[in-house]
Write a protein that holds these residues in place. Structure first.
Motif: not given
Length: 282
Positions: A13-19, A37-46, A68-75
């Protein structure tokens, strides 16, 4: 949107903090080809909405929602992540709605420079068991290589501007101002600031009235986990619109997005692209 592939317990698994931009999409495709497997946290408007079609699962947050970002990746059971794509600096003044965790992180910073903010952000995630990897991870074949990449080579006069711009770009990077300068006849006509690379190219190209040389390189103190210089077809389109002639990039530390399309567009426009390392003596 989800595109689960196989058992979550079997795949890495790899997390993707996306701009913003294409960088997150290209990374996601490469990582999946490598078996992640890629799990992304994306930013609204970006972040581009199409990223949802290139990852296994995506979580949307607003800029400044660190908890919220931290909890998303940990989940998702993520223990490693990358940060790719920028956030428009102008949005920092207009759209950030920091949560208490973000405010607490900000209070620990003596100076609000980009690198300091990002390092503290990474440290916050690492305290939660999530390591931030270098942005070059999984990008074989995407990083700029040394040499002339386009069909046209720079002229001797253009090489003079490349050498000059290369040193200036190092100096503005050391001051944490930006990564890009626009030069003509050994005169700096634009320096990247909050408007970003495309904005600097447009402004500098208009002032130069044709024939500008664009130089983009990482900062001398660059932490490769953050803000790796990236260019793509959009960069070439902006250069073409202001009749800029050359794009010089740092080999091994810059990314070509949609490489084939970008080089084809540059060749059609007669724009020279070169990858450089260290001191430029040509």
């Amino acid at each position: 949107m989800s595109r689960e592939a196989g058992s979550a317990t079997e795949a890495r698994r790899i997390g993707l903090i996306a701009g913003n931009g294409r960088f997150p999409v290209i990374f996601a495709d490469n990582a999946r080809r490598l078996g992640y497997q890629v799990y992304a946290v994306a930013h609204v408007g970006e972040t581009e909405p199409e990223l949802a079609d290139h990852v296994d699962r995506i979580h949307w947050i607003k800029i400044g929602q660190l908890n919220k970002l931290v909890q998303a990746l940990k989940s998702e059971g993520v223990t490693e992540a990358v940060m790719l794509g920028g956030v428009k600096k102008t949005h920092v003044f207009t759209t950030v709605r920091p949560d208490f965790r973000t405010l607490a992180m900000a209070a620990r910073l003596a100076i609000w420079r980009d690198d300091d903010i990002l390092r503290e952000f990474a440290a916050e995630l690492e305290r939660e068991g999530i390591m931030i990897r270098e942005s070059t991870f999984g990008l074989e074949g995407v990083l700029v290589e040394e040499g002339v990449l386009s069909s046209r080579k720079p002229t001797d006069k253009e090489w003079e501007d490349i050498r000059y711009g290369w040193e200036v770009a190092r100096d503005i990077g050391r001051l944490d101002i930006g990564q890009c300068v626009v030069v003509k006849d050994r005169v700096v006509v634009a320096v990247e600031a909050v408007e970003g690379t495309d904005g600097a190219i447009r402004r500098g190209g208009e002032l130069a009235a044709g024939g500008a040389v664009v130089v983009k390189r990482s900062k001398p103190q660059q932490d490769l986990r953050f803000d790796l210089p990236a260019v793509g077809p959009r960069t070439i389109e902006v250069m073409r619109s202001v009749k800029a002639n050359v794009l010089a990039l740092e080999a091994g530390r810059s990314v070509l997005l949609d490489r084939a399309e970008m080089l084809q567009a540059a060749n059609r426009a007669g724009i020279a692209i070169v990858g450089l390392r260290g001191d430029v003596h040509r």
